[in-house]
Write an enzyme that holds these catalytic residues in place. Sequence first.
Site, short mmCIF file in Angstrom:
data_model
loop_
_atom_site.label_atom_id
_atom_site.label_comp_id
_atom_site.label_asym_id
_atom_site.label_seq_id
_atom_site.Cartn_x
_atom_site.Cartn_y
_atom_site.Cartn_z
N SER A 1 0.84 -1.21 0.00
CA SER A 1 0.00 0.00 0.00
C SER A 1 0.87 1.25 0.00
O SER A 1 1.96 1.26 0.57
CB SER A 1 -0.90 0.04 1.24
N GLN B 1 -36.39 -12.47 25.29
CA GLN B 1 -36.19 -12.90 23.89
C GLN B 1 -35.27 -11.96 23.12
O GLN B 1 -34.48 -12.39 22.29
CB GLN B 1 -37.54 -12.96 23.18
N GLN C 1 -23.24 -4.00 23.33
CA GLN C 1 -24.61 -3.63 23.71
C GLN C 1 -25.16 -4.58 24.78
O GLN C 1 -25.80 -4.15 25.74
CB GLN C 1 -25.52 -3.67 22.46
N GLU D 1 -6.42 -5.83 3.61
CA GLU D 1 -6.49 -6.97 2.68
C GLU D 1 -7.69 -6.79 1.72
O GLU D 1 -8.35 -7.74 1.34
CB GLU D 1 -6.58 -8.28 3.47
C1 LIG Z 1 -3.69 -1.77 10.68
C2 LIG Z 1 -3.39 -1.83 9.21
C3 LIG Z 1 -2.45 -2.73 8.75
C4 LIG Z 1 -2.14 -2.78 7.39
N1 LIG Z 1 -1.16 -3.64 6.95
C5 LIG Z 1 -0.73 -3.55 5.67
C6 LIG Z 1 0.41 -4.29 5.24
O1 LIG Z 1 1.02 -5.05 5.98
N2 LIG Z 1 0.84 -4.12 3.95
C7 LIG Z 1 0.19 -3.31 3.09
O2 LIG Z 1 0.63 -3.21 1.96
N3 LIG Z 1 -0.93 -2.61 3.46
C8 LIG Z 1 -1.38 -2.70 4.74
N4 LIG Z 1 -2.47 -1.96 5.14
C9 LIG Z 1 -3.15 -1.09 4.17
C10 LIG Z 1 -4.53 -1.57 3.79
O3 LIG Z 1 -4.46 -2.71 3.00
C11 LIG Z 1 -5.23 -0.38 3.09
O4 LIG Z 1 -5.52 0.58 4.09
C12 LIG Z 1 -6.51 -0.80 2.37
O5 LIG Z 1 -6.21 -1.60 1.24
C13 LIG Z 1 -7.35 0.39 1.91
O6 LIG Z 1 -6.59 1.34 1.22
P1 LIG Z 1 -6.67 2.88 1.64
O7 LIG Z 1 -6.48 2.96 3.11
O8 LIG Z 1 -5.75 3.66 0.79
O9 LIG Z 1 -8.17 3.30 1.37
P2 LIG Z 1 -8.76 3.87 -0.04
O10 LIG Z 1 -8.37 2.97 -1.14
O11 LIG Z 1 -8.40 5.30 -0.14
O12 LIG Z 1 -10.31 3.73 0.21
C14 LIG Z 1 -11.09 4.71 0.92
C15 LIG Z 1 -12.55 4.30 0.81
O13 LIG Z 1 -12.96 4.36 -0.57
C16 LIG Z 1 -13.53 3.11 -0.95
N5 LIG Z 1 -13.22 2.82 -2.34
C17 LIG Z 1 -12.02 2.94 -2.99
N6 LIG Z 1 -12.14 2.55 -4.27
C18 LIG Z 1 -13.43 2.16 -4.45
C19 LIG Z 1 -14.17 1.64 -5.55
N7 LIG Z 1 -13.60 1.43 -6.74
N8 LIG Z 1 -15.47 1.34 -5.36
C20 LIG Z 1 -16.07 1.54 -4.15
N9 LIG Z 1 -15.42 2.02 -3.07
C21 LIG Z 1 -14.11 2.32 -3.22
C22 LIG Z 1 -12.86 2.08 -0.02
O14 LIG Z 1 -13.61 0.90 0.08
C23 LIG Z 1 -12.81 2.88 1.29
O15 LIG Z 1 -14.05 2.80 1.94
C24 LIG Z 1 -2.81 -1.93 6.49
C25 LIG Z 1 -3.77 -1.03 6.96
C26 LIG Z 1 -4.04 -0.95 8.31
C27 LIG Z 1 -5.03 0.07 8.80
#
Ligand SMILES: Cc1cc2nc3c(=O)[nH]c(=O)nc-3n(C[C@H](O)[C@H](O)[C@H](O)COP(=O)(O)OP(=O)(O)OC[C@H]3O[C@@H](n4cnc5c(N)ncnc54)[C@H](O)[C@@H]3O)c2cc1C
Length: 404
Positions: A130, A299, A357, A384
Amino acid sequence: MAEFSLDLNEEQRDLRDWVHGFAAEVVRPAAAEWDEREDTPWPVIQEAAKVGLYGFEFLATCWADPTGLSLPIASEELFWGDAGIGLSIFGTSLAVAAIYGAGTPDQMVEWVPQCFGDIDSPTVAAFCTSEPEAGSDVGAMRTRAVYDEATDEWVLTGQKAYATNGGIAGVHVVTASVDPTLGSRGQAAFVVPPGTPGLTATRKLRKLGLRASHTADVFLDGVRVPGRCLLGGRDALLERLDRARSGQRATGQAAMRTFELSRPTVGAQALGVARAAYEYALDYAKDRVQFGRPIIENQAVAFALADMRTEIDAARLLVWRASWMGRNNRPFTAGEGSMSKLKAGEVAVSVTEKAVQLLGGAGFLRDHPVERWYRDAKIYTIFEGTSEIQRLVISRAISGMQIR
Ligand SMILES: Cc1cc2nc3c(=O)[nH]c(=O)nc-3n(C[C@H](O)[C@H](O)[C@H](O)COP(=O)(O)OP(=O)(O)OC[C@H]3O[C@@H](n4cnc5c(N)ncnc54)[C@H](O)[C@@H]3O)c2cc1C
């Protein structure tokens, strides 16, 4: 091909009980402390190495299971103990899986042992893909890898975001673009050996959950790695680039398939968190008396628990199906790998929220672990591949169309 069966065999039951014992006796008692400290739980990683839960042999044994169920079973149990510590122990496997998936046999022999270090002084590894401008949009990656013919070295320059174990790892596996005109098809993965100059990282990022697991941004400033660090080797890369330039289809969409295969295991981690919260809430609801009777006799409370259990079991079936399919080379024609991670991640979020909750005010306090599980669960709809990206994969698979 292995038969799919819900009756676990003796080895799988032994594995489940052994990992559960470690999670109950070592991981869970340490969870609150390392969450509060927001620090890497090295003593627990050492203990895991000592008992054989941290190391390539353990992973290889799980991967060898022809049903594909051993790794999700082990993951669910370990993450039932604690997700932050669980990721500190299993985070290395992301880098190992990349080396295993893309590397040559020589590269596996050279680098995989270095990912784990020694039993007495274990090390961790990081998989850095990323970037600040390339999260869900992997094709937008800006980190460049340029080949220096004179020295037979690759020069890596760029920035990686949110890397689990970034900076504290010995081995970093880094993806980079060798030909930006080809998008994700112009990318390759490189091993950056321990201590390589030019690789630096931010301090540990502060997070909502998974606080025991180290996350950091990683900078690559003209990092030079020997030619042998290109996973798969240069000939295979050049052949792949030629195919992409001549407009041929990628063979089996390798990168996509790797993600699809790892997603059920991440789903299994989410299941562990969900199950922990469900079990705790069930016990609490039997004990807690209001209006002269245990709250479970209402329930509304009992049905909430029934839904939680049903959702967890449904998610597990999807996780096990995808794990079995992946191990037995069944194509994911409907995005089954993504389905498993999507469902398990969303179940973890909803079940932990319900558990908070059901505990009422107690659920909001740090005196009980459900608030931690609630914070930890959220990651499973984000990393992921976010839930939206899983839906994109599934909708493209079932429609055969380029849904955006
Ligand atoms: C604790 C943690 C550990 C991590 N570990 C690793 C690691 O070891 N190695 C690594 O490489 N990465 C790692 N990551 C990164 C992680 O995989 C990314 O944060 C994730 O893939 C989302 O990318 P982004 O944060 O840039 O969000 P963005 O891609 O900017 O997304 C923002 C929002 O837009 C939405 N969105 C984006 N494109 C679309 C689309 N085409 N259609 C609909 N919705 C969309 C997304 O679903 C999300 O809700 C980690 C992240 C965290 C928080």
